[in-house]
Write a protein that holds these residues in place. Structure first.
Motif, mmCIF file in Angstrom:
data_model
loop_
_atom_site.group_PDB
_atom_site.id
_atom_site.type_symbol
_atom_site.label_atom_id
_atom_site.label_comp_id
_atom_site.label_asym_id
_atom_site.label_seq_id
_atom_site.Cartn_x
_atom_site.Cartn_y
_atom_site.Cartn_z
ATOM 1 N N ALA A 149 0.839 -1.206 0.000
ATOM 2 C CA ALA A 149 0.000 0.000 0.000
ATOM 3 C C ALA A 149 0.870 1.250 0.000
ATOM 4 O O ALA A 149 0.498 2.277 -0.570
ATOM 5 C CB ALA A 149 -0.919 -0.010 1.210
ATOM 6 N N VAL A 150 2.054 1.132 0.637
ATOM 7 C CA VAL A 150 2.992 2.250 0.638
ATOM 8 C C VAL A 150 3.358 2.620 -0.792
ATOM 9 O O VAL A 150 3.356 3.794 -1.187
ATOM 10 C CB VAL A 150 4.268 1.876 1.428
ATOM 11 C CG1 VAL A 150 5.326 2.944 1.273
ATOM 12 C CG2 VAL A 150 3.940 1.644 2.885
ATOM 13 N N GLY A 151 3.662 1.567 -1.577
ATOM 14 C CA GLY A 151 4.020 1.819 -2.969
ATOM 15 C C GLY A 151 2.843 2.330 -3.767
ATOM 16 O O GLY A 151 2.972 3.187 -4.632
ATOM 17 N N LYS A 152 1.679 1.813 -3.457
ATOM 18 C CA LYS A 152 0.481 2.206 -4.177
ATOM 19 C C LYS A 152 0.167 3.686 -3.982
ATOM 20 O O LYS A 152 -0.228 4.380 -4.902
ATOM 21 C CB LYS A 152 -0.688 1.383 -3.661
ATOM 22 C CG LYS A 152 -1.472 0.718 -4.739
ATOM 23 C CD LYS A 152 -2.580 -0.091 -4.115
ATOM 24 C CE LYS A 152 -3.666 -0.329 -5.117
ATOM 25 N NZ LYS A 152 -3.249 -1.128 -6.250
ATOM 26 N N ASN A 153 0.404 4.131 -2.776
ATOM 27 C CA ASN A 153 0.152 5.538 -2.507
ATOM 28 C C ASN A 153 1.217 6.435 -3.106
ATOM 29 O O ASN A 153 1.088 7.653 -3.083
ATOM 30 C CB ASN A 153 0.111 5.790 -0.993
ATOM 31 C CG ASN A 153 -1.093 5.139 -0.361
ATOM 32 O OD1 ASN A 153 -2.051 4.839 -1.058
ATOM 33 N ND2 ASN A 153 -1.039 4.906 0.927
ATOM 34 N N GLY A 154 2.324 5.802 -3.555
ATOM 35 C CA GLY A 154 3.407 6.602 -4.102
ATOM 36 C C GLY A 154 4.219 7.301 -3.041
ATOM 37 O O GLY A 154 4.953 8.243 -3.326
ATOM 38 N N CYS A 188 18.032 10.199 2.098
ATOM 39 C CA CYS A 188 17.244 10.442 0.891
ATOM 40 C C CYS A 188 15.972 9.597 0.893
ATOM 41 O O CYS A 188 15.900 8.565 1.543
ATOM 42 C CB CYS A 188 18.056 10.087 -0.348
ATOM 43 S SG CYS A 188 19.221 11.343 -0.783
ATOM 44 N N LEU A 189 15.011 10.047 0.114
ATOM 45 C CA LEU A 189 13.747 9.323 0.007
ATOM 46 C C LEU A 189 13.830 8.314 -1.125
ATOM 47 O O LEU A 189 14.452 8.576 -2.158
ATOM 48 C CB LEU A 189 12.610 10.302 -0.258
ATOM 49 C CG LEU A 189 12.345 11.276 0.880
ATOM 50 C CD1 LEU A 189 11.433 12.394 0.415
ATOM 51 C CD2 LEU A 189 11.727 10.554 2.061
ATOM 52 N N SER A 231 11.509 5.200 -3.427
ATOM 53 C CA SER A 231 10.190 4.628 -3.704
ATOM 54 C C SER A 231 10.166 3.199 -3.168
ATOM 55 O O SER A 231 11.211 2.563 -2.984
ATOM 56 C CB SER A 231 9.916 4.620 -5.195
ATOM 57 O OG SER A 231 10.599 3.562 -5.816
ATOM 58 N N PHE A 232 8.962 2.699 -2.946
ATOM 59 C CA PHE A 232 8.805 1.367 -2.366
ATOM 60 C C PHE A 232 9.444 0.304 -3.244
ATOM 61 O O PHE A 232 10.173 -0.561 -2.770
ATOM 62 C CB PHE A 232 7.313 1.075 -2.167
ATOM 63 C CG PHE A 232 7.029 -0.258 -1.546
ATOM 64 C CD1 PHE A 232 7.325 -0.492 -0.210
ATOM 65 C CD2 PHE A 232 6.457 -1.274 -2.287
ATOM 66 C CE1 PHE A 232 7.057 -1.722 0.368
ATOM 67 C CE2 PHE A 232 6.191 -2.506 -1.711
ATOM 68 C CZ PHE A 232 6.490 -2.721 -0.387
ATOM 69 N N SER A 233 9.192 0.378 -4.557
ATOM 70 C CA SER A 233 9.695 -0.696 -5.419
ATOM 71 C C SER A 233 11.213 -0.640 -5.540
ATOM 72 O O SER A 233 11.871 -1.673 -5.561
ATOM 73 C CB SER A 233 9.025 -0.650 -6.787
ATOM 74 O OG SER A 233 9.378 0.520 -7.458
ATOM 75 N N ASP A 234 11.796 0.546 -5.604
ATOM 76 C CA ASP A 234 13.253 0.643 -5.641
ATOM 77 C C ASP A 234 13.864 0.000 -4.410
ATOM 78 O O ASP A 234 14.792 -0.795 -4.501
ATOM 79 C CB ASP A 234 13.696 2.120 -5.703
ATOM 80 C CG ASP A 234 13.578 2.671 -7.103
ATOM 81 O OD1 ASP A 234 13.335 1.858 -8.017
ATOM 82 O OD2 ASP A 234 13.717 3.895 -7.274
#
Lengths: 333, 281
Positions: A88-93, A132-133, A135-138
């Motif tokens: 869901a984290v990734g889904k929300n971006g 640094c920030l 993304s979930f998939s990275d």
């Protein structure tokens, strides 16, 4: 159906290769911990549930790190669980820092070592800018490589380091102490991105490493593919390429392809249902109220009362009536 | 699983430390004697030992799934322990005989004798023994697994069946069970053979099929297999040179394209096999 290699192995070797004893011993120690419940539960039933949960990969939930990394199956199960729980984290971006991802990991495994999370983050960020920030998939794909092939990467880092300093890499000793790991992982990040080692030479060393290693290694054909596309490369370039390689992800078998990573039909349906409920409700209010609120004087809005927020509206009514009395008082004055 | 969801504070047991010894497998530290005692008294030790022996016998590709279903069966048989229903005993026997592949002969024989014992254990008053009825039922269930045509199964069963009320001695029981498993494998092999012959087109040339069947018959035929040299002879007759020669000849001879479908091929091939099954008296 028959793989003769499996049948000709000596008994203890077969059991070790398939990690039968790891699970059996764990099952027995779990049973001992819960022995009060066993009498009403039944020992055979306990074992049945234990092995069923191992089969389904739910056995690693909330377990200690030493168990989670004990077998390739446990590692894959943990990766799959992490993905399922937090996609869901990734889904929300949402973009998170390494620290935040580490907190997510600790929700599943309380003693998960922070070094592992940092190493995974370093693959994504290619340097030490650790706040640094990502993304979930990275993060997930880098974490997968770092976690599943942990021992392989340690040895590969040592080989890389030896190649850099011009030593004969065949004498590489697999690092075992934590100080050795620290040294081998620190040095590559210090070198400038322009240099690195010759890819083909690096591949030959890794190939022989995979032959010797008793730990999981990525398929050497795929490593070759990664390394044959470039002349020279740095260690983090290599890790990044491994993390992004679809074939390696597939061979590992814990996660879907990157494109399908955030697909989750049951969750989507659930969300859809919730959304339609919410919008069904909000249609009755905003269509009536939001337009009205904008146009009409605020005093009339309490009359369009919506049934699902009585408390909120009552408060509103109170404050407004207070306001109105103030107003009237002030006007009277 | 609720038990797994508890967080563990104790260190994990060392892995790969030889065969399981409950004392060592226990969580280190507190009262190892009483833990070992508990494991012994509760029957955990013997249960684990038996399960590991079964794993070692069968060498399954996925031991975790194997163990899950093994323990599940133990639960079921424990629950059904009082009733000893025939269907449950049958299911249990079926599970035993499928545990190990028949080429793994010692394990297979052990499991067959477990199945035999399981089927013969009836009420306390009656004499133990397996009758022809339940024996036939077991054989039918075994054969239901594969893609074996109905009439093939019944022609095999005719040869190895006993009368319903007859007592079935263990030798006959083992022979019957083994025949069924070999048949299943034979059918599967014949099926892949047809895949080669039809070359993906769905229909194979009749003459080539017949040539293959003829060679097979020739290899299986003639004398009995009690003489070891006959195995070598049969093997050489099915070797690539012999078989290829026959197929080549058949291809040259073919005139009009007549074909043989899969069912016909399978039926003919299994008929060859069943002809070699010795009927029981």
């Amino acid at each position: 159906m028959l793989s003769p290699e499996r049948l000709s192995l000596p008994g203890p070797e077969y059991l070790a290769q398939r990690h039968v004893l790891t699970y059996m011993e764990d099952a027995v120690s779990q049973l001992l911990e819960n022995r009060e419940d066993i009498s009403q539960y039944g020992i055979a039933r306990f074992f049945t549930e234990y092995f069923n949960s191992v089969r389904q990969g739910t056995h690693i939930l909330f377990r200690e790190f030493s168990f989670i990394q004990a077998t390739p199956h446990n590692r894959a199960s943990f990766l799959r669980t992490f993905w399922r729980c937090f996609r869901a984290v990734g889904k929300n971006g949402d973009l998170l820092t390494a620290k935040e991802y580490h907190c997510l990991l600790q929700l599943l495994c309380p003693d998960f070592p922070v070094e592992l999370t940092q190493k995974a983050a370093r693959i994504v960020l290619m340097d030490d800018a650790m706040d640094c920030l990502m993304s979930f998939s990275d993060f997930l794909f880098a974490f997968q490589i770092q976690f599943y092939y942990s021992e392989f990467l340690e040895s590969a880092a040592a080989i890389y380091q030896d190649l850099l300093t011009g030593k004969n890499p065949n004498t590489v000793i697999v690092p075992t102490s934590s100080s050795g790991q620290h040294r081998s992982r620190q040095a590559p990040s210090e070198c400038s991105p322009l240099d690195g080692v010759e890819a083909s030479l690096f591949y030959h060393c890794l190939e022989s490493l995979c032959d010797r290693s008793k730990y999981s290694c990525p398929p050497s054909a795929l490593v070759k593919e990664v390394l044959s596309s470039v002349q020279r490369l740095t260690f983090y370039g290599f890790l990044m390429a491994l993390a992004k390689h679809h074939g390696i992800n597939r061979a590992l078998g814990a996660l879907p392809d990157k494109g399908d990573l955030l697909l989750d039909p049951p969750m989507d349906q659930e969300l859809e249902k919730l959304l339609s409920q919410v919008s069904g409700l909000s249609i009755s209010t905003p269509a009536g109220s939001s337009g009205d609120i904008a146009n009409l004087p605020t005093r009339t809005s309490p009359r369009i009362s919506s049934p699902w927020k009585p408390l909120h509206h009552r408060q509103k009514v109170d404050t407004e009536s207070d306001g109105s009395t103030d107003e009237t008082e002030s006007s009277e004055n | 699983m609720a038990t797994c969801e508890k967080r563990r504070s104790a260190p994990a047991p060392a892995t790969g430390s030889g065969l399981v010894e409950p004392v060592r497998a226990g969580v280190g530290g507190r009262e190892p004697e009483s833990e070992a005692e508990f494991l012994l008294q509760a029957g955990v030790t013997s249960m684990v030992r038996e399960a590991l022996l079964k794993v070692l016998e069968a060498r399954p590709e996925e031991p975790v799934s194997f163990l899950a279903s093994y323990f599940e069966k133990l639960v079921l048989s424990g629950a059904a322990g009082d009733r000893h229903g025939q269907q449950q005993r049958l299911a249990r026997a079926l599970w035993y005989v499928r545990l190990a592949h028949h080429s793994h002969r010692t394990a297979f024989n052990n499991n067959v004798s477990m199945a035999y014992e399981c089927l013969s254990a009836r009420g306390r008053r009656k004499k133990p023994g397996v009758n022809g009825k339940i024996y036939s039922e077991l054989l039918k269930k075994i054969c239901q697994d594969g893609e074996v045509p109905e009439e093939v199964v019944s022609s095999l069963l005719r040869k190895i069946q006993c009368r319903d009320h007859e007592a079935v001695p263990f030798d006959v029981f083992r022979y019957g069970v083994l025949s069924c498993f070999v048949l299943l494998e034979f059918v599967a092999k014949a099926d892949t053979l047809y895949d080669v012959l039809d070359d993906g087109s769905g229909v194979a040339d009749k003459r080539v099929c017949q040539a293959v069947l003829g060679t097979l018959e020739d290899a299986l035929g003639a004398s009995d297999f009690s003489v070891p040299i006959r195995y070598l002879e049969a093997g050489s007759k099915l070797g690539p040179d012999c078989l290829a020669l026959a197929m080549d000849k058949a291809l040259l001879e073919r005139k009009i394209c007549s074909s043989m479908n899969r069912e016909e091929f399978l039926t003919k091939a299994t008929a060859l096999f069943i002809a070699k099954v010795k009927p029981i008296d």
